[in-house]
Design a protein around this motif. Sequence first.
Motif, short mmCIF file in Angstrom:
data_model
loop_
_atom_site.label_atom_id
_atom_site.label_comp_id
_atom_site.label_asym_id
_atom_site.label_seq_id
_atom_site.Cartn_x
_atom_site.Cartn_y
_atom_site.Cartn_z
N ASN A 2 0.82 -1.20 0.00
CA ASN A 2 0.00 0.00 0.00
C ASN A 2 0.86 1.26 0.00
O ASN A 2 1.77 1.42 0.80
CB ASN A 2 -0.92 0.01 1.22
CG ASN A 2 -1.98 -1.05 1.12
OD1 ASN A 2 -2.37 -1.43 0.03
ND2 ASN A 2 -2.44 -1.56 2.26
N GLY A 3 0.55 2.16 -0.91
CA GLY A 3 1.24 3.43 -0.97
C GLY A 3 2.54 3.40 -1.74
O GLY A 3 3.15 4.44 -1.95
N LYS A 4 2.97 2.25 -2.18
CA LYS A 4 4.25 2.16 -2.88
C LYS A 4 4.14 2.76 -4.28
O LYS A 4 3.17 2.52 -5.00
CB LYS A 4 4.70 0.70 -2.97
CG LYS A 4 6.04 0.54 -3.71
CD LYS A 4 6.48 -0.92 -3.73
CE LYS A 4 7.80 -1.07 -4.49
NZ LYS A 4 8.25 -2.47 -4.53
N ARG A 117 -10.76 4.37 7.70
CA ARG A 117 -9.51 3.64 7.44
C ARG A 117 -8.61 4.36 6.43
O ARG A 117 -7.55 3.85 6.07
CB ARG A 117 -9.83 2.23 6.94
CG ARG A 117 -10.47 1.33 7.98
CD ARG A 117 -10.56 -0.10 7.50
NE ARG A 117 -11.56 -0.27 6.43
CZ ARG A 117 -11.67 -1.37 5.69
NH1 ARG A 117 -10.82 -2.38 5.88
NH2 ARG A 117 -12.60 -1.45 4.76
N GLY A 119 -8.77 5.04 3.11
CA GLY A 119 -8.44 4.28 1.92
C GLY A 119 -9.63 4.18 0.98
O GLY A 119 -10.69 4.77 1.23
N GLN A 143 -6.11 -2.22 -9.00
CA GLN A 143 -5.34 -2.09 -7.76
C GLN A 143 -3.92 -1.62 -8.06
O GLN A 143 -3.38 -0.75 -7.35
CB GLN A 143 -5.30 -3.43 -7.02
CG GLN A 143 -4.50 -3.40 -5.73
CD GLN A 143 -4.46 -4.75 -5.03
OE1 GLN A 143 -5.00 -5.74 -5.53
NE2 GLN A 143 -3.81 -4.81 -3.87
N GLU A 147 -2.62 1.83 -6.40
CA GLU A 147 -1.48 1.78 -5.50
C GLU A 147 -0.25 2.42 -6.14
O GLU A 147 0.56 3.04 -5.44
CB GLU A 147 -1.18 0.34 -5.10
CG GLU A 147 -2.26 -0.26 -4.20
CD GLU A 147 -1.97 -1.68 -3.76
OE1 GLU A 147 -2.60 -2.13 -2.79
OE2 GLU A 147 -1.11 -2.33 -4.40
N TYR A 151 -2.08 5.53 -3.49
CA TYR A 151 -3.28 5.48 -2.65
C TYR A 151 -3.49 4.07 -2.10
O TYR A 151 -3.09 3.08 -2.71
CB TYR A 151 -4.50 5.94 -3.44
CG TYR A 151 -4.37 7.36 -3.92
CD1 TYR A 151 -4.57 8.43 -3.05
CD2 TYR A 151 -4.03 7.63 -5.25
CE1 TYR A 151 -4.43 9.74 -3.50
CE2 TYR A 151 -3.90 8.93 -5.70
CZ TYR A 151 -4.09 9.98 -4.82
OH TYR A 151 -3.94 11.27 -5.25
N ARG A 152 -4.18 3.99 -0.98
CA ARG A 152 -4.37 2.73 -0.29
C ARG A 152 -5.68 2.07 -0.73
O ARG A 152 -6.74 2.70 -0.71
CB ARG A 152 -4.41 2.97 1.22
CG ARG A 152 -4.44 1.71 2.06
CD ARG A 152 -4.50 2.05 3.53
NE ARG A 152 -4.48 0.85 4.35
CZ ARG A 152 -4.91 0.79 5.60
NH1 ARG A 152 -5.39 1.89 6.16
NH2 ARG A 152 -4.85 -0.32 6.28
N LEU A 154 -8.47 -0.63 0.09
CA LEU A 154 -9.00 -1.36 1.24
C LEU A 154 -9.78 -2.60 0.85
O LEU A 154 -9.81 -3.59 1.59
CB LEU A 154 -9.92 -0.44 2.06
CG LEU A 154 -9.29 0.83 2.62
CD1 LEU A 154 -10.37 1.67 3.30
CD2 LEU A 154 -8.18 0.49 3.60
#
Length: 509
Positions: A2-4, A117, A119, A143, A147, A151-152, A154
């Motif tokens: 997440n966030g990478k 959360r 996300g 996804q 990502e 952004y995350r 969920l």
Amino acid sequence: MNGKIYTNPFDNPLTPITKSLYLQALKCQNAFHLIHDGVIQKPNTASFGGYLEWGDFLSLCKGLFPGTPTVEKSTNREESIELSSNYLKQKISHFGSQLRFQNFVGSVELMEYEKERDGWILWDFRPIGSIKQDILRSFFFYQKLVEGLGYRVLGFKLIRIQTKFVYKDGEIPSEEYLLIDDVTSRMESEFGVREEEWNLFLQTIQTGNEGNFPYSFLENKPSCRSLKTCLSPSHCAKGKESAKEVFDYRDSSELAKQWFQSGYSSYESVPDSELSPIQKIQKESHLSGKVHFDTAALSQYLSNVTKSVAFLDFESINPYLPIYPETKPFQHIPYLYSLHIWDRETDTLTHKTYLHDDLGSDPRKNLMEHLQNDLPKGITIFSFNDFFEKLIIQESATVFPEYLEFWDSVKSMFIDLALPFKKLWIYHPGQNGKASLKEILPCFSDESHFGLTIREGQDANYQYLRLIKKQVTAEEKKRVLEDLIAYCKLDSYGLFLIYRMLQERLSVI
């Protein structure tokens, strides 16, 4: 993960890669490169009439999220991407999110922000009845984009159709018609599989960028089961393009690929020891140029046929948004039939037809009334794949019980005229292994669907839906109705021609 922020591992910039190209790569790496490099055009996989209903389906889905803004599709894609980017930065849920990360672009039906959360939930809207692998793969593609942008993610949710829903009347209630599936846990459990697919995809791109992608019909995960459906045999089977004959063999499937790999390139080249009984029939017919005709089997098959016989064909629509009361999504609703009646003793052929042109009403009751009057009692009824015709009558009679007695009187009178061709009791080399009416008819008569404006059932479905949704002019409506009648008429007339041919051959033999 997440966030990478993923960095581009490739030296050369690529043409934007869409979700559909990604799915194509997972099915066939050859096809991906051929399309991505502009060697061939992307095949058109859109359904005939799906878009006619998509707008209404999308409105039902959006109705579950009142007040949520939409990123409208624009001729200027950069504007849509920029607007989506602003919504993402401001943490605002929105429909039609246009995403771009490096060389990948995609459109997510709904990006839903969850404040607690911090996300995003990715939503997909599909007018389908079941969850397929391509949906999960699509989610994974989305996804990677989300990502990659930092952004995350969920979770993942899908809106699809409740196929057991029975429409009553008026507005379709979204809470009964739509199903919401939270597929987050499934995505998590299958993450390893999806990641492996993604890595293979990246390797496929890398190999292509290096200019040495090894096209092969037998390798690189080709999705086509037959060389005849290959998008470019000149690339995938260079020098062996003429080896298509071995893929004509019935029920050969993966076996034909083994024959191809062994160097077999024609009917004659495949040894009899490797062929099934029906494949041997095919081989002999093609080598001799003669029609195979199993007199005993066909005589038994036609032994209980009445002197006068009927040939029946229906045309139907199967909208995923039900139109008429007491119907379900995807249910086939008949609006047209063609009926040929042949008296063998007098050699008299009579044609009856009914087309429901009152487009604002349910066609089934009127159609059943006309069919009951047009179809003589106690005669054999031939249809091609007769399960469909029987189901049409049975379902219509269930809704209109006054026709249950009619259904009871005809259900045992049907004979499937496709059966002799499926069983290879008769086989013409011109069929090339196929057993559809459109392939068979030109082999045994001078008739063909080729010259018609409407040539297949999906197009007939689409054209009648266009009429219902008033997407035609008055002049075009008249032409479409005539084209529909002509198409259906040739189907039932073709059945008559095939049956008469069978009778004549049996008489001569």
